[in-house]
Design a protein around this motif. Structure first.
Motif, short mmCIF file in Angstrom:
data_model
loop_
_atom_site.label_atom_id
_atom_site.label_comp_id
_atom_site.label_asym_id
_atom_site.label_seq_id
_atom_site.Cartn_x
_atom_site.Cartn_y
_atom_site.Cartn_z
N ILE A 81 0.85 -1.18 0.00
CA ILE A 81 0.00 0.00 0.00
C ILE A 81 0.89 1.23 0.00
CG2 ILE A 81 -0.27 -0.19 2.51
CD1 ILE A 81 -3.02 1.13 2.20
N VAL A 82 0.65 2.14 -0.92
CA VAL A 82 1.48 3.34 -1.04
C VAL A 82 0.61 4.58 -0.81
CG1 VAL A 82 3.12 2.24 -2.60
CG2 VAL A 82 1.19 3.49 -3.55
N GLU A 83 1.22 5.60 -0.23
CA GLU A 83 0.50 6.82 0.13
C GLU A 83 1.38 8.03 -0.17
OE1 GLU A 83 -1.61 9.85 1.30
OE2 GLU A 83 -2.53 7.84 1.32
N ARG A 84 0.77 9.04 -0.77
CA ARG A 84 1.50 10.26 -1.11
C ARG A 84 1.92 11.04 0.13
NH1 ARG A 84 -1.93 13.99 -4.83
NH2 ARG A 84 -3.24 13.82 -2.97
N ASN A 85 1.03 11.14 1.13
CA ASN A 85 1.34 11.89 2.35
C ASN A 85 2.22 11.06 3.28
OD1 ASN A 85 -0.44 14.30 1.85
ND2 ASN A 85 -2.01 12.70 1.84
N ARG B 268 1.16 -6.47 12.00
CA ARG B 268 1.02 -7.90 12.29
C ARG B 268 1.42 -8.77 11.12
NH1 ARG B 268 -5.16 -8.21 13.27
NH2 ARG B 268 -5.04 -6.78 11.47
N PHE B 269 1.50 -8.18 9.92
CA PHE B 269 1.66 -8.98 8.71
C PHE B 269 2.97 -8.64 8.00
CE2 PHE B 269 -2.96 -7.90 9.12
CZ PHE B 269 -3.38 -9.14 9.58
N PRO B 270 3.94 -9.53 8.06
CA PRO B 270 5.20 -9.27 7.34
C PRO B 270 5.01 -9.24 5.83
CG PRO B 270 5.16 -11.51 8.24
CD PRO B 270 3.97 -10.80 8.82
N HIS B 271 3.92 -9.81 5.33
CA HIS B 271 3.69 -9.85 3.89
C HIS B 271 2.89 -8.65 3.39
CE1 HIS B 271 0.50 -11.96 6.07
NE2 HIS B 271 -0.33 -11.66 5.10
N VAL B 272 2.61 -7.67 4.27
CA VAL B 272 1.92 -6.43 3.88
C VAL B 272 2.81 -5.26 4.24
CG1 VAL B 272 -0.11 -4.97 4.19
CG2 VAL B 272 -0.36 -7.46 4.19
N GLN B 273 3.08 -4.39 3.27
CA GLN B 273 3.97 -3.25 3.49
C GLN B 273 3.24 -1.95 3.21
OE1 GLN B 273 7.65 -3.47 1.34
NE2 GLN B 273 8.10 -5.56 1.99
N LEU B 274 3.52 -0.93 4.02
CA LEU B 274 3.04 0.43 3.80
C LEU B 274 4.24 1.32 3.49
CD1 LEU B 274 1.05 2.84 3.94
CD2 LEU B 274 1.42 2.86 6.42
N ARG B 275 4.19 1.99 2.34
CA ARG B 275 5.26 2.92 1.96
C ARG B 275 4.64 4.29 1.73
NH1 ARG B 275 8.39 0.38 -2.99
NH2 ARG B 275 9.57 2.33 -2.72
N GLN B 276 5.16 5.30 2.44
CA GLN B 276 4.62 6.65 2.37
C GLN B 276 5.55 7.56 1.57
OE1 GLN B 276 2.49 7.78 6.24
NE2 GLN B 276 4.07 6.37 6.96
N GLY B 277 5.02 8.70 1.15
CA GLY B 277 5.80 9.65 0.37
C GLY B 277 5.97 9.25 -1.07
N ALA C 145 9.60 11.93 -3.03
CA ALA C 145 9.73 13.37 -2.83
C ALA C 145 10.98 13.94 -3.51
CB ALA C 145 9.77 13.67 -1.33
N GLN C 146 11.97 13.09 -3.75
CA GLN C 146 13.20 13.54 -4.42
C GLN C 146 13.09 13.46 -5.94
OE1 GLN C 146 13.35 11.36 -1.59
NE2 GLN C 146 13.54 13.30 -0.49
N GLY C 147 11.96 13.00 -6.43
CA GLY C 147 11.76 12.91 -7.87
C GLY C 147 12.19 11.60 -8.48
N GLU C 148 12.69 10.68 -7.64
CA GLU C 148 13.13 9.39 -8.17
C GLU C 148 11.91 8.51 -8.45
OE1 GLU C 148 15.97 5.54 -7.05
OE2 GLU C 148 15.90 7.29 -5.73
N LYS C 149 11.95 7.84 -9.61
CA LYS C 149 10.83 7.00 -10.01
C LYS C 149 11.15 5.52 -9.81
CE LYS C 149 9.02 10.17 -13.53
NZ LYS C 149 8.70 10.34 -14.98
N SER C 150 10.10 4.76 -9.57
CA SER C 150 10.23 3.31 -9.46
C SER C 150 8.97 2.68 -10.02
CB SER C 150 10.43 2.89 -7.99
OG SER C 150 9.33 3.31 -7.21
#
Length: 541
Positions: A34-38, A120-129, A149-154
């Motif tokens: 799950i990814v979040e801009r804020n 609780r879940f090692p198989h679920v990741q949250l990445r912000q920014g 935030a640094q403009g790097e794409k993935s």
């Protein structure tokens, strides 16, 4: 650009709907990102109400009790006329789904709890920014391009993508899905203070044509007001301290002493995306539909999305469900979301009436029906709320109208006993899989091994419900020495009342607790076999 990442489910947006989906996926054993801009939970005054269906969803994800730690349960809602006479107090007594229907919380606190649940879940990741900047899909999956935030794409390569990125959804715009409906002309200013100055432990809808407003108590001494703004009133100017004090001056003795901790202007919208599923991409929450807050169903509608969608994604990825059945998410959720928005629009039009003559007529009507028992009960028990019910999707109709009326509705959740003296909510015992529940019979006794194998592939467990304290032999049937499933004692007599007179012996309940099929004992093998045939993917040979 960094090396692409492979993940079964990618969720765009870590608001309460996105994080609820991630928690459900985690509990089903499905890896997700799950990814979040804020970079932090937004400290805005937002949703405040959670209903019984939402709490049942959190229960399935193992978070209901944690959410309740910061909630006020069973809160009444009162509606007042222009001269401040209460014409209705809504406090539903039913707990058919295991929880109270009206509960208040503070969304920022709730979001913290939901995010903590992901740990609780090692198989679920949250990445912000991370912000979504490009999207492409093909028959095998979805490729999302993210920028930090640094403009790097993935790049992230996912089997499925869920858009939970709000009313201004980037995903919905990229897919060019029409967001049909309207934006309401009137704006509202929402103000929250701490050290609640009022002794009013309820939600109050004041139908005052001078200025319609809502006032409610929140956890930990917070008080919220929502005021309608008039044409010509600038939203940002109304947030100035002197204007806030002016708005509050008619309702508290010394508004200048209040400490305003949150204030924001909102525009009400009534919109639904034309399609909730496009290939391998699904829309959920405000990205899929957005509603005015009059009946408190904005976030609750999104949590319904989460429950409906999460198990389907997991079952498809685990080879338990045909991939094409993902389309049933749209079939089952779109119409109900639209019905809830229409009801909210109706409530708003009636309760926020500014014409004094029409407001006087409205008040007289509501006061006159207050003493009519059937009408009063209709309001008090929230029977006006359209309950989710679908006639198409992942279900099996028998052609018998009386039985089919049970299918496509959420199943009840009584307290039952699996061990004598230990009463628990039904879902806590049976878990988050398919449930085949037999009433006072063993419908799988002597069933063919082929059917048992299909039910196992479906992820279905069988339980046999019996009358409480009836003993091994009672009128009508005798408990088998070796039943094909655990016994459940109907300690509250609720299952008996549900099955009584319906002409059925068993019910098949989906992981989201909706009834998928019902039938008589002698119909179990063919009906369950047909359901499995319609839902299970072909075995690889």
């Amino acid at each position: 650009m960094t090396t692409p990442v492979d993940v079964p489910v990618l969720i765009i947006g870590a608001g309460p709907v996105g994080v609820s989906i991630a928690n459900l996926l985690g509990s089903y054993g499905t890896p997700a990102l799950i990814v979040e801009r804020n970079t932090a939970v937004l400290d805005y005054p937002r949703a405040v109400g959670l209903d019984d269906e939402a709490l049942r969803t959190f229960q399935s994800a193992g978070l209901a009790e944690a959410m309740l730690c910061d909630m006020i349960q069973n809160v009444p809602m009162r509606m007042y006329t222009a001269n401040r006479r209460c014409f209705a107090e809504i406090l539903p007594s039913t707990r058919e789904f295991g929880w109270f229907r009206r509960n208040l919380f503070s969304q920022p606190l709730g979001e913290v709890t939901l995010r903590r649940g992901l740990e609780r879940f090692p198989h679920v990741q949250l990445r912000q920014g991370l912000e979504l900047v490009a999207l492409a899909q093909d028959e095998a999956g979805v490729t999302a391009t993210l920028r930090d935030a640094q403009g790097e794409k993935s790049e992230v390569r996912a089997a499925y993508l869920v858009a939970c990125d709000g009313g201004r959804s980037t995903v919905r715009e990229m897919l060019k899905i029409p967001y049909e409906g309207r934006t309401h002309a009137a704006k509202w200013v929402v103000i929250e203070c701490d050290q609640d100055p009022l002794d009013a432990p309820f939600t109050a809808l004041h139908c005052d044509p001078v200025r319609p407003y809502v006032c409610l108590r929140l956890p930990y001494g917070l008080r919220r007001w929502e005021f309608m703004l008039f044409p010509g009133e600038d939203g940002e100017q109304m947030l100035a301290p002197e204007k806030v004090q002016e708005l509050l001056g008619r309702h508290v003795a010394h508004p200048e002493t209040l400490r305003v901790i949150r204030a924001r202007v909102y525009t009400h919208n009534s919109r639904v995306a034309r399609s909730l599923v496009v290939g391998r991409i699904c829309l959920a929450g405000d990205a899929a539909h957005i509603t005015p807050p009059w009946i408190g169903q904005g976030l609750n509608a999104g949590i319904r999305d989460a429950f409906n969608l999460a198990w389907k994604l997991s079952w498809i990825l685990q080879g338990r469900l045909k991939p094409e059945l993902l389309a049933s998410y749209h079939d089952e959720r779109h119409a109900h979301a639209k019905a809830m928005i229409d009801l909210a629009d109706l409530f708003g039009a009636v309760l926020s009436q500014r014409n004094r003559l029409l407001a006087w007529v409205r008040d007289g009507f509501f006061l006159s029906i207050k003493n009519i028992p059937k009408v009063r009960d209709y309001v008090l028990q929230m029977k006006f709320k359209p309950m989710p019910r679908f006639s198409m999707g992942i279900l099996r109709n028998s052609g018998d109208a009386r039985r089919d009326e049970l299918v496509g509705r959420m199943f009840i959740q009584p307290n039952v006993e699996s061990e004598r003296g230990r009463s628990q909510r039904l879902d806590d015992i049976v878990g988050a899989r398919f449930l085949l529940l037999s009433w006072r019979c063993d419908v799988l006794a002597d069933s063919p091994a082929e059917l048992l194998a299909k039910l196992e592939r479906l992820g279905c467990d069988h339980y046999i419900a019996v009358r409480a304290r009836s003993g091994p032999v009672e009128s009508g049937w005798a408990q088998p020495q070796r039943p094909s499933g655990p016994l459940l004692q109907d300690v509250e007599n609720t299952l008996h009342l549900w099955f009584q007179g319906k002409g059925i012996d068993w019910v098949l309940v989906r992981p989201d607790r909706f009834v998928a099929a019902v039938g008589r004992r002698d119909e179990a093998v063919p009906e369950l076999g047909a359901f499995c045939g319609a839902t299970l993917p072909a075995l690889n040979t």
